[in-house]
Design an enzyme around this catalytic site. Structure first.
Site, PDB file in Angstrom:
ATOM      1  CG  ASN A   1      -7.474  12.533 125.362  1.00 54.29           C
ATOM      2  OD1 ASN A   1      -6.410  11.411 125.431  1.00 54.29           O
ATOM      3  ND2 ASN A   1      -8.028  12.827 124.190  1.00 54.29           N
TER       4      ASN A   1
ATOM      5  CG  HIS B   1      -8.605   7.542 124.406  1.00 50.38           C
ATOM      6  ND1 HIS B   1      -7.229   7.399 124.453  1.00 50.38           N
ATOM      7  CD2 HIS B   1      -8.985   8.201 122.942  1.00 50.38           C
ATOM      8  CE1 HIS B   1      -7.172   8.441 124.154  1.00 50.38           C
ATOM      9  NE2 HIS B   1      -8.142   9.430 123.687  1.00 50.38           N
TER      10      HIS B   1
ATOM     11  CB  CYS C   1      -4.933   8.260 121.517  1.00 55.90           C
ATOM     12  SG  CYS C   1      -5.566  10.304 121.364  1.00 55.90           S
TER      13      CYS C   1
HETATM   14  O1  UT7 Z   1      -7.212  12.208 121.231  1.00 54.63           O
HETATM   15  C1  UT7 Z   1      -7.784  13.178 120.262  1.00 54.63           C
HETATM   16  C2  UT7 Z   1      -9.671  12.483 120.263  1.00 54.63           C
HETATM   17  N1  UT7 Z   1     -10.106  14.282 120.086  1.00 54.63           N
HETATM   18  C3  UT7 Z   1     -11.209  13.347 120.667  1.00 54.63           C
HETATM   19  O2  UT7 Z   1     -12.294  12.574 120.846  1.00 54.63           O
HETATM   20  C4  UT7 Z   1     -11.944  14.851 120.881  1.00 54.63           C
HETATM   21  C5  UT7 Z   1     -13.955  14.761 120.533  1.00 54.63           C
HETATM   22  N2  UT7 Z   1     -14.650  15.952 120.783  1.00 54.63           N
HETATM   23  C6  UT7 Z   1     -14.919  16.368 122.105  1.00 54.63           C
HETATM   24  O3  UT7 Z   1     -14.428  15.883 122.701  1.00 54.63           O
HETATM   25  C7  UT7 Z   1     -15.721  18.079 121.764  1.00 54.63           C
HETATM   26  O4  UT7 Z   1     -15.434  18.053 120.477  1.00 54.63           O
HETATM   27  C8  UT7 Z   1     -15.375  19.027 122.158  1.00 54.63           C
HETATM   28  C9  UT7 Z   1     -15.057  18.819 123.924  1.00 54.63           C
HETATM   29  C10 UT7 Z   1     -13.482  19.347 122.101  1.00 54.63           C
HETATM   30  C11 UT7 Z   1     -15.584  20.443 122.463  1.00 54.63           C
HETATM   31  O5  UT7 Z   1     -17.573  20.197 122.449  1.00 54.63           O
HETATM   32  P1  UT7 Z   1     -18.045  20.499 121.846  1.00 54.63           P
HETATM   33  O6  UT7 Z   1     -19.823  20.520 122.555  1.00 54.63           O
HETATM   34  O7  UT7 Z   1     -18.021  20.147 120.428  1.00 54.63           O
HETATM   35  O8  UT7 Z   1     -18.206  22.003 121.925  1.00 54.63           O
HETATM   36  P2  UT7 Z   1     -17.750  23.542 120.941  1.00 54.63           P
HETATM   37  O9  UT7 Z   1     -16.388  23.194 120.716  1.00 54.63           O
HETATM   38  O10 UT7 Z   1     -18.847  23.153 119.701  1.00 54.63           O
HETATM   39  O11 UT7 Z   1     -17.957  24.632 121.441  1.00 54.63           O
HETATM   40  C12 UT7 Z   1     -18.993  24.834 122.242  1.00 54.63           C
HETATM   41  C13 UT7 Z   1     -18.775  26.675 122.378  1.00 54.63           C
HETATM   42  C14 UT7 Z   1     -18.324  27.207 121.451  1.00 54.63           C
HETATM   43  O12 UT7 Z   1     -18.940  28.535 121.818  1.00 54.63           O
HETATM   44  P3  UT7 Z   1     -20.085  29.043 121.142  1.00 54.63           P
HETATM   45  O13 UT7 Z   1     -18.926  29.071 119.111  1.00 54.63           O
HETATM   46  O14 UT7 Z   1     -20.854  28.267 121.034  1.00 54.63           O
HETATM   47  O15 UT7 Z   1     -20.471  30.830 121.224  1.00 54.63           O
HETATM   48  C15 UT7 Z   1     -16.937  27.317 122.154  1.00 54.63           C
HETATM   49  O16 UT7 Z   1     -16.379  28.692 121.567  1.00 54.63           O
HETATM   50  O17 UT7 Z   1     -18.430  26.841 123.879  1.00 54.63           O
HETATM   51  C16 UT7 Z   1     -17.367  27.652 123.678  1.00 54.63           C
HETATM   52  N3  UT7 Z   1     -15.874  26.233 124.079  1.00 54.63           N
HETATM   53  C17 UT7 Z   1     -15.894  26.714 125.462  1.00 54.63           C
HETATM   54  N4  UT7 Z   1     -16.542  27.597 127.098  1.00 54.63           N
HETATM   55  C18 UT7 Z   1     -15.594  28.027 127.912  1.00 54.63           C
HETATM   56  C19 UT7 Z   1     -14.622  25.678 124.039  1.00 54.63           C
HETATM   57  N5  UT7 Z   1     -14.241  25.745 124.840  1.00 54.63           N
HETATM   58  C20 UT7 Z   1     -14.276  25.980 126.104  1.00 54.63           C
HETATM   59  C21 UT7 Z   1     -13.609  26.190 127.161  1.00 54.63           C
HETATM   60  N6  UT7 Z   1     -15.106  27.125 127.613  1.00 54.63           N
HETATM   61  N7  UT7 Z   1     -13.166  25.320 127.861  1.00 54.63           N
END
Ligand code: UT7
Length: 319
Positions: free
Chosen positions: A278, A248, A113
């Site tokens: 993204n 980004h 990225c």
């Molecule tokens: O270009 C590469 C660079 N990457 C980035 O810049 C990404 C940086 N990170 C992020 O943007 C965030 O960490 C994410 C958007 C990827 C994830 O957000 P988060 O707030 O860290 O969520 P999480 O992964 O901790 O998930 C929270 C909950 C989980 O459920 P439990 O375990 O708390 O029950 C996930 O299973 O949300 C659940 N979850 C979803 N629920 C509904 C994860 N994805 C989804 C979804 N829909 N699409």
């Protein structure tokens, strides 16, 4: 030392829109979750039978026409991509062929990225040190090809798109004041994608994009904040003088958290992640292209990229 700057910009994205509501029908997710956690509402994705090359060429041709130079005046083509249609010939050769840039040397560059920033800084160095005048830097990505559309935590994040910048050392109007590049290879396992390793270890799932979202999130916020200080300092200007910050486009929460920490009234932070998701190295170019018409003579514009590697890069432009 010769000054280098931007003399043309272009962008292009597939027509097909994949909305959060479409994704609701594919995996266990909701528009509400995606918007709240990422700010993304929709993204563009390639049709099954399309490649990304056509969009890279479209963006490059727009940038070339804006610059007013002929194809044979282009001295080099650098194509930033982690997701080319083919590994070889490199995308840059195909772009040069389609543009009929027959005098250009060509290569691809993969800094994920951060790739457009790596390309810009590399082009600046060539244009400062070699007896050449014009360089084309493209960024074209089809990360949708590397997504597991059964995995709700990753398939919602990305879209496809392309952007291009024409650069020159021939009295540029929009001058690059400073660039910065960096990496932390000890965090290289935090974001992984593609390649052939899944064949070696017989784990088909290893082909798909995976990341440690939380650690990348923290890294991204602190990097944007840090580069907002260090890059202007290199150019002898104060961060508050930056008129537009174009980070980004990975997640609106990253952008908002960085904007909050910066909290400079004079700096507008640009975001279009709601409509594109993204798009990896194309994202800064797509956003720059969108706001291009708003810049006034003298405006300072800071672009900041971060991503797999982990990598980062930035460039400060004076309009
Ligand atoms: O270009 C590469 C660079 N990457 C980035 O810049 C990404 C940086 N990170 C992020 O943007 C965030 O960490 C994410 C958007 C990827 C994830 O957000 P988060 O707030 O860290 O969520 P999480 O992964 O901790 O998930 C929270 C909950 C989980 O459920 P439990 O375990 O708390 O029950 C996930 O299973 O949300 C659940 N979850 C979803 N629920 C509904 C994860 N994805 C989804 C979804 N829909 N699409």
């Amino acid at each position: 030392m010769k000054q280098v700057g931007i003399c043309g910009i272009g962008a292009a994205a597939p027509k097909k829109v994949l909305s959060n509501f479409d994704l609701e029908r594919m995996v266990d997710t909701s528009d509400e979750w995606i918007v709240t956690r990422t700010g993304i509402r929709e993204r563009r994705v390639l049709e099954k039978d399309e490649g990304i090359l056509g969009y890279v060429v479209e963006a490059a041709e727009i940038a070339r026409k804006q610059s007013g130079i002929a194809p044979e005046q282009i001295d080099f083509v650098i194509s930033s991509t982690l997701s080319p249609d083919r590994v070889s010939p490199a995308q840059a050769f195909e772009v040069a062929r389609e543009l009929q840039a027959n005098q250009a040397f060509c290569f691809d560059l993969n800094a994920a990225c951060s790739g457009l920033m790596y390309g810009l800084a590399t082009a600046e160095s060539f244009l400062k040190t070699r007896e050449i005048k014009y360089g084309l830097v493209t960024a074209g990505e089809q990360v949708s090809r590397f997504l597991d559309y059964n995995d709700r935590s990753t398939c919602i994040l990305f879209g496809d798109g392309a952007a291009a910048l024409m650069l020159t050392n021939d009295n540029p109007e929009h001058v690059i004041l400073a660039t910065e590049l960096g990496a932390n290879p000890n965090m290289s396992e935090e974001v992984v994608i593609g390649g052939v390793r899944h064949l070696l270890n017989n784990q088909p799932g290893d082909y798909y994009f995976r990341q440690n979202g939380k650690s990348v999130f923290r890294f991204a916020v602190s990097k944007i904040k840090e580069l907002y200080e260090t890059i202007p300092e290199k150019a002898g200007v104060r961060p508050e003088q930056i008129k537009y910050l174009i980070p980004h486009q990975a997640n609106i929460r990253i952008i908002d958290a960085a904007a909050k920490e910066i909290a400079s009234a004079g700096t507008e932070v640009i975001a279009n992640v709601d409509r594109y998701g993204n798009t990896s190295s194309a994202s800064i170019g797509l956003a720059l292209h969108e706001v291009w018409g708003r810049f006034q003579k003298g405006d300072l514009i800071l672009m900041v990229g971060f991503g797999a590697g982990l990598s980062w890069g930035g460039a400060l432009i004076q309009w």
